[in-house]
Design an enzyme around this catalytic site. Structure first.
Site, PDB file in Angstrom:
ATOM      1  N   CYS A  61       0.879  -1.355  -0.135  1.00 54.37           N
ATOM      2  CA  CYS A  61      -0.240   0.032  -0.128  1.00 54.37           C
ATOM      3  C   CYS A  61       0.810   1.181   0.308  1.00 54.37           C
ATOM      4  CB  CYS A  61      -0.925  -0.207   1.154  1.00 54.37           C
ATOM      5  SG  CYS A  61      -2.653   0.800   0.923  1.00 54.37           S
ATOM      6  N   GLU A 108      -1.288  -8.377   5.348  1.00 56.97           N
ATOM      7  CA  GLU A 108      -1.203  -8.701   6.950  1.00 56.97           C
ATOM      8  C   GLU A 108      -2.421  -8.380   7.855  1.00 56.97           C
ATOM      9  OE1 GLU A 108      -0.578  -6.034   5.242  1.00 56.97           O
ATOM     10  OE2 GLU A 108      -0.734  -4.311   6.377  1.00 56.97           O
ATOM     11  N   HIS A 151      -3.347  -4.962   1.707  1.00 51.91           N
ATOM     12  CA  HIS A 151      -2.736  -5.479   2.947  1.00 51.91           C
ATOM     13  C   HIS A 151      -3.021  -6.900   3.114  1.00 51.91           C
ATOM     14  CE1 HIS A 151      -1.945  -1.202   4.321  1.00 51.91           C
ATOM     15  NE2 HIS A 151      -3.006  -0.815   3.846  1.00 51.91           N
TER      16      HIS A 151
HETATM   17  N1  LIG Z   1      -3.507   2.020   3.473  1.00 55.48           N
HETATM   18  C1  LIG Z   1      -2.586   2.662   3.085  1.00 55.48           C
HETATM   19  O1  LIG Z   1      -1.350   2.353   3.058  1.00 55.48           O
HETATM   20  C2  LIG Z   1      -2.937   3.884   2.139  1.00 55.48           C
HETATM   21  C3  LIG Z   1      -1.997   4.467   1.344  1.00 55.48           C
HETATM   22  C4  LIG Z   1      -2.468   6.208   1.406  1.00 55.48           C
HETATM   23  N2  LIG Z   1      -3.436   6.401   0.645  1.00 55.48           N
HETATM   24  C5  LIG Z   1      -1.068   6.771   0.854  1.00 55.48           C
HETATM   25  O2  LIG Z   1      -1.248   7.437  -0.117  1.00 55.48           O
HETATM   26  O3  LIG Z   1       0.061   6.674   1.383  1.00 55.48           O
END
Ligand SMILES: NC(=O)CC[C@H](N)C(=O)O
EC number: 3.5.1.2
Length: 212
Positions: free
Chosen positions: A94, A196, A194
């Site tokens: 992410c 995890e 994610h």
């Molecule tokens: N769950 C996440 O890691 C979201 C990432 C977040 N939208 C960002 O730009 O960093």
């Protein structure tokens, strides 16, 4: 939530040493999962934590612009980029995926990335926190359950980057042929979601299997 893994609770030397970047975001679940798989986990909070040997590293989710800012404040960004460019096995989830990408389309003011994976990403494409969803994806490693939370989407992959999974329209994907949500470029695997948080250890096991 499971108990947080603290440095003293790990058996040092019992397995490969995997760093988890611990400046901000979802650190504890990654640390627990890696520890359950037999790794020795090092929470990476300062430059010295990168200077002594790591076998691999996890870059967790959170807020990529905040993690970027903290990497700069703590003077860790160049060393981390160099280690990744030199082949340190990495799992980035992410915000971590945003961090490793070559190009971020909608970066926050001042936000830069490490630029070590030849991808272009777009942040927050699936909406706000309330639009979060859990999906079972058909990946090259088999079915993987992942949580999408303010997740990014990969809008371009370089020639040497392999697509590992797509989020199909019936799973909330935006493109007719599915959105690219998991990729591998050399030593770096990057996920929009994610695993995890759903307890799916497939990609963590893969990281341990990819160690030199
Ligand atoms: N769950 C996440 O890691 C979201 C990432 C977040 N939208 C960002 O730009 O960093």
């Amino acid at each position: 939530m499971k108990a947080q893994v603290l440095p003293g609770t790990r058996q040092s030397g019992s397995g490969p040493t995997i760093g988890v970047l611990a400046l901000q975001g979802g650190v504890a679940e990654h640390a627990q999962m890696l520890s359950d798989l037999g790794a020795t986990v090092r929470l990476v909070r300062k430059e010295a934590d990168l200077e002594s040997h790591l076998d691999g590293i996890v870059l967790p989710g959170g807020e990529s612009s905040t993690i970027d800012r903290l990497l700069k404040i703590f003077n860790m960004k160049q060393l981390l980029a160099d280690l990744l460019a030199d082949g340190l096995p990495c799992l980035a989830t992410c915000a971590g995926m945003i961090l490793v990408s070559r190009k971020v389309l909608d970066a926050a003011p001042g936000q830069t990335s490490l630029g070590v994976l030849d991808t272009t990403v777009s942040r927050n494409v699936y909406g706000s926190q309330t639009a979060s969803a859990e999906v079972t994806l058909d990946t090259t490693l088999g079915p993987v359950r992942g949580a999408f939370i303010r997740a990014p989407k990969i809008v371009r992959v370089g020639e040497d980057v392999q697509v590992l999974a797509r989020r199909m329209p019936e799973q909330g994907g935006l493109e007719e042929d599915g959105d690219i949500v998991a990729v591998r470029g050399n030593n770096i695997v990057a996920l929009s979601f994610h695993p995890e948080l759903t307890g799916d250890a497939t990609f963590h096991t893969d990281l341990l299997n990819r160690l030199a």
